[in-house]
Scaffold this active site. Structure first.
Site, PDB file in Angstrom:
ATOM      1  N   TYR A  17       1.105  -0.520   0.092  1.00 17.66           N
ATOM      2  CA  TYR A  17       0.103   0.071   0.132  1.00 17.66           C
ATOM      3  C   TYR A  17       0.806   1.422  -0.121  1.00 17.66           C
ATOM      4  O   TYR A  17       2.043   1.427   0.675  1.00 17.66           O
ATOM      5  CB  TYR A  17      -0.796   0.194   1.015  1.00 17.66           C
ATOM      6  CG  TYR A  17      -1.996  -1.202   1.391  1.00 17.66           C
ATOM      7  CD1 TYR A  17      -3.293  -0.900   0.252  1.00 17.66           C
ATOM      8  CD2 TYR A  17      -1.979  -2.757   2.201  1.00 17.66           C
ATOM      9  CE1 TYR A  17      -3.522  -2.221   0.453  1.00 17.66           C
ATOM     10  CE2 TYR A  17      -2.347  -3.338   1.737  1.00 17.66           C
ATOM     11  CZ  TYR A  17      -3.804  -3.442   0.966  1.00 17.66           C
ATOM     12  OH  TYR A  17      -4.826  -4.425   0.842  1.00 17.66           O
ATOM     13  N   SER A  18       0.344   1.759  -1.373  1.00 15.04           N
ATOM     14  CA  SER A  18       1.187   3.351  -0.913  1.00 15.04           C
ATOM     15  C   SER A  18       1.077   4.063   0.397  1.00 15.04           C
ATOM     16  O   SER A  18       0.120   4.328   0.778  1.00 15.04           O
ATOM     17  CB  SER A  18       0.471   4.112  -1.840  1.00 15.04           C
ATOM     18  OG  SER A  18       1.287   4.158  -3.373  1.00 15.04           O
TER      19      SER A  18
ATOM     20  N   CYS B  23      -1.093   7.857 -10.452  1.00 17.50           N
ATOM     21  CA  CYS B  23      -0.971   6.758  -9.912  1.00 17.50           C
ATOM     22  C   CYS B  23      -2.687   6.243  -9.883  1.00 17.50           C
ATOM     23  O   CYS B  23      -3.362   6.788  -9.321  1.00 17.50           O
ATOM     24  CB  CYS B  23      -0.599   6.788  -8.389  1.00 17.50           C
ATOM     25  SG  CYS B  23      -0.713   5.119  -7.511  1.00 17.50           S
TER      26      CYS B  23
ATOM     27  N   GLU C 143       2.588   4.253 -11.003  1.00 19.41           N
ATOM     28  CA  GLU C 143       1.937   3.024 -10.084  1.00 19.41           C
ATOM     29  C   GLU C 143       1.325   2.512 -10.626  1.00 19.41           C
ATOM     30  O   GLU C 143      -0.099   3.439  -9.781  1.00 19.41           O
ATOM     31  CB  GLU C 143       2.345   4.144  -8.483  1.00 19.41           C
ATOM     32  CG  GLU C 143       2.982   2.761  -8.008  1.00 19.41           C
ATOM     33  CD  GLU C 143       3.529   2.858  -6.842  1.00 19.41           C
ATOM     34  OE1 GLU C 143       4.808   3.017  -6.801  1.00 19.41           O
ATOM     35  OE2 GLU C 143       2.874   3.229  -5.247  1.00 19.41           O
TER      36      GLU C 143
ATOM     37  N   TYR D 117      -1.768  -0.146 -11.184  1.00 26.96           N
ATOM     38  CA  TYR D 117      -1.766  -1.850 -10.464  1.00 26.96           C
ATOM     39  C   TYR D 117      -3.014  -2.399 -11.942  1.00 26.96           C
ATOM     40  O   TYR D 117      -4.150  -1.719 -11.547  1.00 26.96           O
ATOM     41  CB  TYR D 117      -1.975  -2.347  -9.143  1.00 26.96           C
ATOM     42  CG  TYR D 117      -1.246  -2.097  -8.766  1.00 26.96           C
ATOM     43  CD1 TYR D 117      -0.849  -2.545  -8.130  1.00 26.96           C
ATOM     44  CD2 TYR D 117      -0.779  -0.647  -7.824  1.00 26.96           C
ATOM     45  CE1 TYR D 117       1.034  -2.657  -7.781  1.00 26.96           C
ATOM     46  CE2 TYR D 117       0.193  -0.108  -7.030  1.00 26.96           C
ATOM     47  CZ  TYR D 117       0.986  -0.969  -7.374  1.00 26.96           C
ATOM     48  OH  TYR D 117       2.618  -0.361  -6.459  1.00 26.96           O
TER      49      TYR D 117
HETATM   50  P1  NAP Z   1     -11.737   2.996  -9.574  1.00 27.67           P
HETATM   51  O1  NAP Z   1     -12.725   3.001  -8.784  1.00 27.67           O
HETATM   52  O2  NAP Z   1     -12.547   2.004 -10.271  1.00 27.67           O
HETATM   53  O3  NAP Z   1     -12.337   4.044 -10.717  1.00 27.67           O
HETATM   54  C1  NAP Z   1     -11.630   5.004 -10.540  1.00 27.67           C
HETATM   55  C2  NAP Z   1     -12.354   6.326 -11.659  1.00 27.67           C
HETATM   56  O4  NAP Z   1     -11.148   5.147 -12.328  1.00 27.67           O
HETATM   57  C3  NAP Z   1     -13.584   5.549 -11.782  1.00 27.67           C
HETATM   58  O5  NAP Z   1     -14.313   6.995 -12.008  1.00 27.67           O
HETATM   59  C4  NAP Z   1     -12.906   5.065 -13.465  1.00 27.67           C
HETATM   60  O6  NAP Z   1     -14.322   4.546 -14.122  1.00 27.67           O
HETATM   61  C5  NAP Z   1     -12.196   5.435 -13.858  1.00 27.67           C
HETATM   62  N1  NAP Z   1     -11.272   4.620 -15.217  1.00 27.67           N
HETATM   63  C6  NAP Z   1     -11.098   3.494 -15.198  1.00 27.67           C
HETATM   64  N2  NAP Z   1     -10.632   2.826 -16.720  1.00 27.67           N
HETATM   65  C7  NAP Z   1      -9.891   3.715 -16.986  1.00 27.67           C
HETATM   66  C8  NAP Z   1      -9.534   4.215 -17.843  1.00 27.67           C
HETATM   67  N3  NAP Z   1      -8.564   3.363 -17.969  1.00 27.67           N
HETATM   68  N4  NAP Z   1      -8.381   5.161 -18.065  1.00 27.67           N
HETATM   69  C9  NAP Z   1      -9.101   6.572 -17.256  1.00 27.67           C
HETATM   70  N5  NAP Z   1      -9.690   5.995 -15.975  1.00 27.67           N
HETATM   71  C10 NAP Z   1     -10.459   4.884 -15.970  1.00 27.67           C
HETATM   72  O7  NAP Z   1     -10.735   2.739  -8.610  1.00 27.67           O
HETATM   73  P2  NAP Z   1     -10.618   1.878  -7.659  1.00 27.67           P
HETATM   74  O8  NAP Z   1     -10.835   0.888  -7.385  1.00 27.67           O
HETATM   75  O9  NAP Z   1     -10.167   3.022  -6.263  1.00 27.67           O
HETATM   76  O10 NAP Z   1      -8.851   2.086  -8.240  1.00 27.67           O
HETATM   77  C11 NAP Z   1      -7.704   2.073  -8.058  1.00 27.67           C
HETATM   78  C12 NAP Z   1      -6.547   1.432  -8.792  1.00 27.67           C
HETATM   79  O11 NAP Z   1      -5.109   2.584  -7.877  1.00 27.67           O
HETATM   80  C13 NAP Z   1      -6.401   0.263  -8.415  1.00 27.67           C
HETATM   81  O12 NAP Z   1      -6.321  -1.004  -9.018  1.00 27.67           O
HETATM   82  C14 NAP Z   1      -5.193  -0.301  -6.681  1.00 27.67           C
HETATM   83  O13 NAP Z   1      -4.550  -1.351  -7.012  1.00 27.67           O
HETATM   84  C15 NAP Z   1      -4.307   1.143  -7.252  1.00 27.67           C
HETATM   85  N6  NAP Z   1      -3.641   1.472  -6.161  1.00 27.67           N
HETATM   86  C16 NAP Z   1      -3.483   1.885  -4.735  1.00 27.67           C
HETATM   87  C17 NAP Z   1      -2.880   1.744  -4.488  1.00 27.67           C
HETATM   88  C18 NAP Z   1      -3.114   2.604  -2.180  1.00 27.67           C
HETATM   89  O14 NAP Z   1      -1.923   2.454  -2.215  1.00 27.67           O
HETATM   90  N7  NAP Z   1      -4.515   2.083  -1.779  1.00 27.67           N
HETATM   91  C19 NAP Z   1      -1.478   2.497  -4.388  1.00 27.67           C
HETATM   92  C20 NAP Z   1      -1.098   2.737  -5.920  1.00 27.67           C
HETATM   93  C21 NAP Z   1      -2.555   2.295  -6.827  1.00 27.67           C
HETATM   94  P3  NAP Z   1     -15.281   4.082 -14.851  1.00 27.67           P
HETATM   95  O15 NAP Z   1     -16.492   4.555 -14.079  1.00 27.67           O
HETATM   96  O16 NAP Z   1     -15.413   3.732 -16.045  1.00 27.67           O
HETATM   97  O17 NAP Z   1     -14.694   2.829 -14.010  1.00 27.67           O
END
Ligand code: NAP
Length: 411
Positions: A201-202, A369, A409, A411
């Site tokens: 986790y970041s 990210c 970064e 995923y």
């Molecule tokens: P989410 O709610 O599923 O999506 C966030 C937004 O991104 C939604 O508006 C989504 O639109 C949009 N999106 C979908 N596909 C896209 C694309 N191709 N280009 C641009 N935007 C797009 O996001 P989430 O579930 O929070 O996931 C975030 C990601 O960050 C995860 O994969 C996670 O592993 C990663 N992450 C997390 C951390 C941490 O520390 N927690 C750190 C680094 C990375 P739609 O309405 O189309 O779905």
């Protein structure tokens, strides 16, 4: 200078299973698909690996940077590596390989072919980034942290159950920088009865703590209830973390990451592009800037933040309270009733003027990210902005990578 290895000797590339946090970065980076994994380990196929080193700089832990001089016929195969719990020791080479060089060459494998720069982002930090500590605590020697806060940062009526979790380290040192990550060891075992691997986790807090001057940090964690295909799935670590209560103890390893770091020199500008929980490092960097707002040393902050709706955008309330002359906020909402679907890349194009101005300044670093899927869209949008300004994107892109000014970064 290195002497060539005899044909029968191989400088075998191996991944240390005790340090590896299974983040998949190496497998994604390898240009020739020499790296694969199962539920236990990430491994390198000696039949394919050419020692190009492309995978080494992006690895956040350094687990990837292990090499053994081996008789080629006795190289460790993929199946054998998949079963490892730890790396085997060094083997003495037989006489026939005595001409093989040894010693410090193991620290500097020579690429068999030039490493293609396939990675979309830099593999070096910005020149002025502070020096990060990594791997202070490992699977074998984790640190115990205490939960001092755990609350939801998205609307209670939404499907996105995202938590802000604060961990305190008491008297023990846990030095971190914005952009780094930590590993959490969830209790219990997997289906094979092995202890769960760490989940990464970041940090969502800056280097001086979630609360300035305290030995604590925060994470942004989304409760996983379905897999990428939308089928029901129970995220082992995210559910564990989201259900933690105050004073619970958590096993932590890390910190990790030595490239996705913020510049440390005055008047550096940040373009931050994130979706969902990918906002964690952006919150950390923004908070670092906010705490020194009075010093006058800040550059500009330009944020592109994507979420389904306002109520599903983590930290929406606190974000909107930040002064507009401190941070330029652009929200891309994809499922807000009555509004057209917007992604971060759409807003980058809308704000081409501001992006162009910052791109032209060598004090600007870009951080991306969140969802893997946004990578291509963001690169395309930056390409379009540069081309509109008459710039050659491939030259600019190379410079951004070389100078550690474009970081991904995802995923
Ligand atoms: P989410 O709610 O599923 O999506 C966030 C937004 O991104 C939604 O508006 C989504 O639109 C949009 N999106 C979908 N596909 C896209 C694309 N191709 N280009 C641009 N935007 C797009 O996001 P989430 O579930 O929070 O996931 C975030 C990601 O960050 C995860 O994969 C996670 O592993 C990663 N992450 C997390 C951390 C941490 O520390 N927690 C750190 C680094 C990375 P739609 O309405 O189309 O779905």
């Amino acid at each position: 200078m290195n002497a060539p290895l005899p044909a029968e000797v191989l400088k075998q590339h191996l991944i240390d299973p005790e340090i590896c946090i299974r983040c998949n970065t190496c497998e994604e980076t390898c240009p020739i698909k020499a790296i694969s994994h199962d539920s236990n380990n990430y491994v390198v196929d000696p039949e394919i690996c050419n020692g190009c080193m492309a995978c080494v700089p992006p690895c956040p832990t350094g687990a990837i940077d292990n090499w053994r001089l081996m008789v080629r016929a006795e190289a460790y195969g993929v199946q054998e590596q998949l079963g490892w719990e730890e790396l085997p020791g060094e083997k003495a080479l037989p006489e026939m390989a005595a001409a093989a060089p040894a010693g410090d060459e193991l620290d500097a494998p020579q690429p068999a072919a030039p490493a293609p720069s396939a990675a979309p982002g830099a593999t070096v930090p910005p020149w002025s980034a502070a020096h990060p500590y990594v791997n202070l605590y490992t699977h074998k020697t984790p640190m115990t942290a205490t939960v001092v806060g755990n609350y939801r940062v998205t609307g209670a009526d939404t499907e996105s159950d995202i938590h802000h979790i604060v961990l305190d380290f008491g008297e023990l040192p846990f030095p971190v920088l914005e952009g780094q990550s930590i590993g959490i060891l969830p209790p219990g075992a997997d289906a094979q009865g092995r202890p769960h691997h760490a989940r990464q986790y970041s940090l969502a807090s800056p280097r001086d703590g979630e609360r300035a001057g305290y030995n604590n940090l925060s994470l942004t964690v989304k409760r996983v209830t379905e897999d990428h295909a939308g089928a029901a799935a129970h995220g082992v670590c995210s559910n564990y973390l989201c259900d933690l209560a105050k004073n619970d103890k958590v096993q932590v390893i890390g910190p990790f990451g030595h490239t996705f770091l913020m510049p440390n020199h005055p008047r550096a500008n940040l373009i931050m592009i994130c979706t969902g929980t990918g906002s964690a490092p952006m919150r950390a960097m923004t908070e670092r800037y906010r705490r020194r707002i009075e010093t006058g040393e800040n550059g500009r902050l330009l944020l592109f933040f994507g979420a389904r709706t306002e109520r599903e955008l983590p930290y929406f309330g606190p974000l909107m309270k930040l002064p507009r002359d401190f941070i330029d906020i652009n929200l891309a909402l994809s499922r807000e009733a009555g509004q057209p679907k917007r992604y971060v890349q759409d807003l980058i194009r809308d704000r081409a003027g501001a992006v162009r101005e910052l791109l032209a300044d060598r004090n600007t670093c870009i951080y991306v990210c969140g969802l893997k899927g946004m990578e291509v869209g963001v690169l395309d949008a930056l390409h379009d902005v540069a081309v509109q300004a008459g710039q050659d994107w491939s030259i600019l892109h190379d410079a951004l990578r070389r100078e550690g000014r474009l970081h991904f970064e995802t995923y």
